[in-house]
Design a protein around this motif. Structure first.
Motif, PDB file in Angstrom:
ATOM      1  N   LYS A 119       2.180   4.816  -0.958  1.00 17.02           N
ATOM      2  CA  LYS A 119       1.570   6.029  -1.497  1.00 17.02           C
ATOM      3  C   LYS A 119       2.566   7.181  -1.418  1.00 17.02           C
TER       4      LYS A 119
ATOM      5  N   LYS B 228      -0.464   5.780  -5.832  1.00 16.45           N
ATOM      6  CA  LYS B 228      -1.763   5.807  -5.157  1.00 16.45           C
ATOM      7  C   LYS B 228      -1.981   4.630  -4.213  1.00 16.45           C
ATOM      8  N   ASP B 229      -1.508   3.457  -4.604  1.00 20.14           N
ATOM      9  CA  ASP B 229      -1.651   2.265  -3.761  1.00 20.14           C
ATOM     10  C   ASP B 229      -0.903   1.124  -4.432  1.00 20.14           C
TER      11      ASP B 229
ATOM     12  N   HIS C 145       0.817  -1.222   0.000  1.00 20.22           N
ATOM     13  CA  HIS C 145       0.000   0.000   0.000  1.00 20.22           C
ATOM     14  C   HIS C 145       0.854   1.277   0.000  1.00 20.22           C
TER      15      HIS C 145
ATOM     16  N   SER D 207       1.377  -2.281  -4.274  1.00 21.93           N
ATOM     17  CA  SER D 207       1.749  -3.451  -3.481  1.00 21.93           C
ATOM     18  C   SER D 207       2.330  -4.526  -4.400  1.00 21.93           C
TER      19      SER D 207
ATOM     20  N   LYS E 288      -0.763   2.835  -9.771  1.00 28.11           N
ATOM     21  CA  LYS E 288      -1.092   1.516  -9.227  1.00 28.11           C
ATOM     22  C   LYS E 288      -0.500   0.434 -10.123  1.00 28.11           C
TER      23      LYS E 288
ATOM     24  N   GLU F 271       2.635   7.032   2.770  1.00 27.06           N
ATOM     25  CA  GLU F 271       1.981   5.927   3.470  1.00 27.06           C
ATOM     26  C   GLU F 271       2.481   4.611   2.905  1.00 27.06           C
ATOM     27  N   GLY F 272       2.267   3.541   3.676  1.00 27.07           N
ATOM     28  CA  GLY F 272       2.616   2.219   3.197  1.00 27.07           C
ATOM     29  C   GLY F 272       3.791   1.616   3.933  1.00 27.07           C
TER      30      GLY F 272
END
Length: 273
Positions: free
Chosen positions: A13, A23-24, A11, A26, A196, A60-61
């Motif tokens: 970001k 954006k996300d 995840h 993984s 993504k 984030e992540g």
């Protein structure tokens, strides 16, 4: 993180002011594989690589890396008048490691040791970048467009060096615009689209997912046209009828299930597969 996984990204970001670049994101990278990160310009390849390398702070992540990393330098990373042997000495002190004689011989570093960085050809610079990245035997090697600007012979030589690194147990993550390079080197690929991962898997798996498409290339006196279809018989008949109506002779026609570049563009230009 699983034992056979050297890097785990979850995840992730990253945004610049109001622009969301990642954006996300993984994905996992397995030990000993060559993993290629692909994407159109602006998709976030450089951003994600700099986050993984620790040069860029993400918002984030989570990033987990098991082992030491080696990083390929950018073309302007070394001073123009620094000699090759001085660069090696500097990195040896920084990494508390020596450059292996095998690497010195394989990459031809002895031949350029007394030259300044500005005197090196693009191929020689790339070989030096790789040598410095390999110092200290990293477990995970990051390469950003490793053969950009090289001629055919230079690309072939560097590809052989990269494959040799993998045979020695190293894991490699690379970005590239060269689909032939990706197809010949990478065990798996991840395709970035709008921040993504739109696809993660092998080139064969990508072709299988998109294998329902046929690519038809038609050459006439008016030039070349490319058609994409799921219904090969109907499309071929329609193409022949259209050319006949225009009084155009078909000089050559090829039909295939698509190249990696075509499959990549198919994924990169839409939301998901």
């Amino acid at each position: 993180m699983m034992m056979d996984t050297i890097m785990h990204v979850l995840h992730l970001k990253k945004k610049y002011q109001t622009l969301e670049v990642l954006k996300d994101v993984s994905f996992d990278v397995k030990k000993g594989e060559i993993f290629g990160i692909l994407g159109m310009n602006g998709a976030g390849k450089t951003t994600i690589l700099e986050c993984l390398e620790g040069f860029l702070k993400y918002d984030e992540g989570q990033i987990e890396i098991h082992g030491q990393i080696g990083i390929q330098l950018q073309s302007s990373a070394l001073p123009a008048y620094m000699k090759v042997k001085e660069a090696i000495k500097l990195f040896s002190k920084w990494k508390h490691a020596q450059l292996d004689e095998d690497i010195v011989k394989t990459l031809g570093i002895e031949e350029i040791a007394d030259q300044t960085y500005r005197e090196l050809s693009t191929g020689q610079q790339r070989r030096l970048h790789l040598a410095l990245a390999l110092m200290g035997h990293p477990d995970l090697l990051f390469l950003d467009e490793p053969t950009a600007g090289l001629d055919v012979a230079g690309r072939k030589a560097l590809h052989e060096n990269i494959i040799q690194c993998q045979k020695q147990g190293m894991t490699i993550v690379l970005t590239s615009h060269d689909m032939n390079e990706v197809e010949s080197l990478c065990d798996r690929i991840g395709i970035l689209r709008q921040g993504k991962m739109a696809f993660i898997g092998t080139v064969e798996e990508l072709a299988k997912q998109l294998g329902r498409y046929y690519y038809i290339k038609v050459n006439s006196q008016e030039g070349e046209e490319v058609y994409t279809t799921q219904h090969i018989q109907q499309t071929l008949m329609q193409i022949c009828q259209d050319y006949q109506k225009q009084n155009l002779d078909i000089l050559d026609m090829t039909v295939n299930r698509g190249t990696l570049e075509q499959h990549f563009l198919e994924v990169a230009r839409r939301n998901e597969i």
